[in-house]
Design an enzyme around this catalytic site. Structure first.
Site, mmCIF file in Angstrom:
data_model
loop_
_atom_site.group_PDB
_atom_site.id
_atom_site.type_symbol
_atom_site.label_atom_id
_atom_site.label_comp_id
_atom_site.label_asym_id
_atom_site.label_seq_id
_atom_site.Cartn_x
_atom_site.Cartn_y
_atom_site.Cartn_z
ATOM 1 N N SER A 100 -12.083 -19.048 -42.936
ATOM 2 C CA SER A 100 -13.150 -19.485 -42.040
ATOM 3 C C SER A 100 -13.500 -18.469 -40.968
ATOM 4 O O SER A 100 -14.414 -18.688 -40.193
ATOM 5 C CB SER A 100 -12.736 -20.791 -41.353
ATOM 6 O OG SER A 100 -11.553 -20.594 -40.607
ATOM 7 N N CYS A 101 -12.744 -17.376 -40.857
ATOM 8 C CA CYS A 101 -12.960 -16.446 -39.755
ATOM 9 C C CYS A 101 -12.805 -15.020 -40.252
ATOM 10 O O CYS A 101 -11.846 -14.701 -40.924
ATOM 11 C CB CYS A 101 -11.969 -16.726 -38.635
ATOM 12 S SG CYS A 101 -12.048 -15.552 -37.279
ATOM 13 N N GLY A 102 -13.725 -14.162 -39.863
ATOM 14 C CA GLY A 102 -13.652 -12.783 -40.311
ATOM 15 C C GLY A 102 -13.065 -11.840 -39.291
ATOM 16 O O GLY A 102 -12.984 -10.642 -39.530
ATOM 17 N N CYS A 123 -10.099 -12.729 -37.252
ATOM 18 C CA CYS A 123 -8.776 -13.146 -36.798
ATOM 19 C C CYS A 123 -7.868 -11.925 -36.690
ATOM 20 O O CYS A 123 -7.823 -11.085 -37.582
ATOM 21 C CB CYS A 123 -8.174 -14.151 -37.760
ATOM 22 S SG CYS A 123 -9.124 -15.670 -37.909
#
Length: 280
Positions: free
Chosen positions: A118-120, A122
């Site tokens: 869900s996150c690029g 982190c």
């Protein structure tokens, strides 16, 4: 480069036992349902682990090639000398052999990245560490509305994993007419785009001759990846964020989003007239 080694990669879907239920009706029989596989992918450069990304275990050579470019580790596929895929019980280890000079530069960089679907970003510790594309002029063809419509109509049939599981994102490369030339799928939207970018890099394709189509929202990271690849147009199924619009405008990237078969919204740049194909 050789194609993805599919024999070394686990299946991207798995059958699980589940019970369908419709509210207000009798219970249906328990049956098997295909779900998307999500597994840790440990990306290693030389003998140095770099990142663990949660991803679909398919097209992994494409994935690490695109990831290496959009992370700023390489400038092109020619700086990757080899890729080895090693399945383990707990995930998959993908070892990337970089050209000697590029590996020395990589050793000078330190980044602790813990991947998520869900996150690029982190694991990025400071704002200065965020990968940024250059606002370079792109000699890309403008894309017509008709081409976008053509690609949208055909997209679903090019996503076999999503048809099976209804749980993965897709990223497509389309030519100027809207014909879909390549598609990659993944549980993570960033991963799907990295896989597609890697596939096009490994094929030696020209990023200026076509456009990107993604099934997710147009986030900052998706715009950055598209621009680093060199694409002139990004089309997204869902809406963009404010920072995505700001960066697309700064980078000279045409950004069309909320794309449906009956239309889309152009947030930055412009589409080509329907009667001709023009150079940007």
């Amino acid at each position: 480069m050789p194609p993805n080694n599919r024999e070394a990669q686990p299946p991207a879907s798995a059958a699980v036992t589940a019970q369908p239920l419709r509210f207000g009706t009798a219970q249906e029989d328990v049956r098997e349902i295909e779900v998307a596989v999500e597994t840790p992918i440990n990306i290693v450069y030389g003998n140095m682990p770099y990142a663990v990304m949660m991803a679909s275990p398919s097209d992994l050579e494409d994935f690490v090639t695109g990831f290496s470019l959009t992370e700023g580790i390489v400038r092109g596929a020619d700086e990757i000398r080899g890729i080895a895929v090693e399945p383990k019980d707990e995930g998959v280890i993908v070892t990337v052999e970089l050209a000697p000079g590029r590996f020395r530069e990589h050793l000078a960089r330190r980044r602790n990245l813990s991947g998520r679907t869900s996150c690029g970003l982190c694991g990025v510790e400071t704002i200065e560490e965020i990968p940024m594309a250059d606002a370079a002029t792109r000699a890309s063809r403008a894309v017509s509305a008709a081409a976008i419509e053509t690609a949208l109509v055909a997209l679903d049939k090019h996503q076999p994993l999503n048809q099976l599981t209804r749980a993965v994102h897709g990223a497509a490369w389309c030519d100027a007419s809207g014909a879909i030339l390549a598609v990659r799928e993944d549980v993570g939207r960033h991963n799907a785009l990295d896989k597609l970018i890697g596939a096009r890099l490994r094929a030696g394709a020209d990023a200026g001759e076509g456009f990107l189509l993604v099934t997710s929202r147009a986030s900052f990271e998706m715009v950055e990846k598209a621009a680093i690849f060199g694409a002139g147009t990004l089309v997204a199924i869902s809406a963009p964020t404010s920072l995505a619009i700001e960066r697309a405008k700064h980078l000279g990237l045409t950004l069309a989003a909320v794309a449906r078969r009956d239309g889309c919204i152009v947030f930055t740049g412009a589409l080509a007239p329907e009667t001709e194909t023009i150079a940007r």
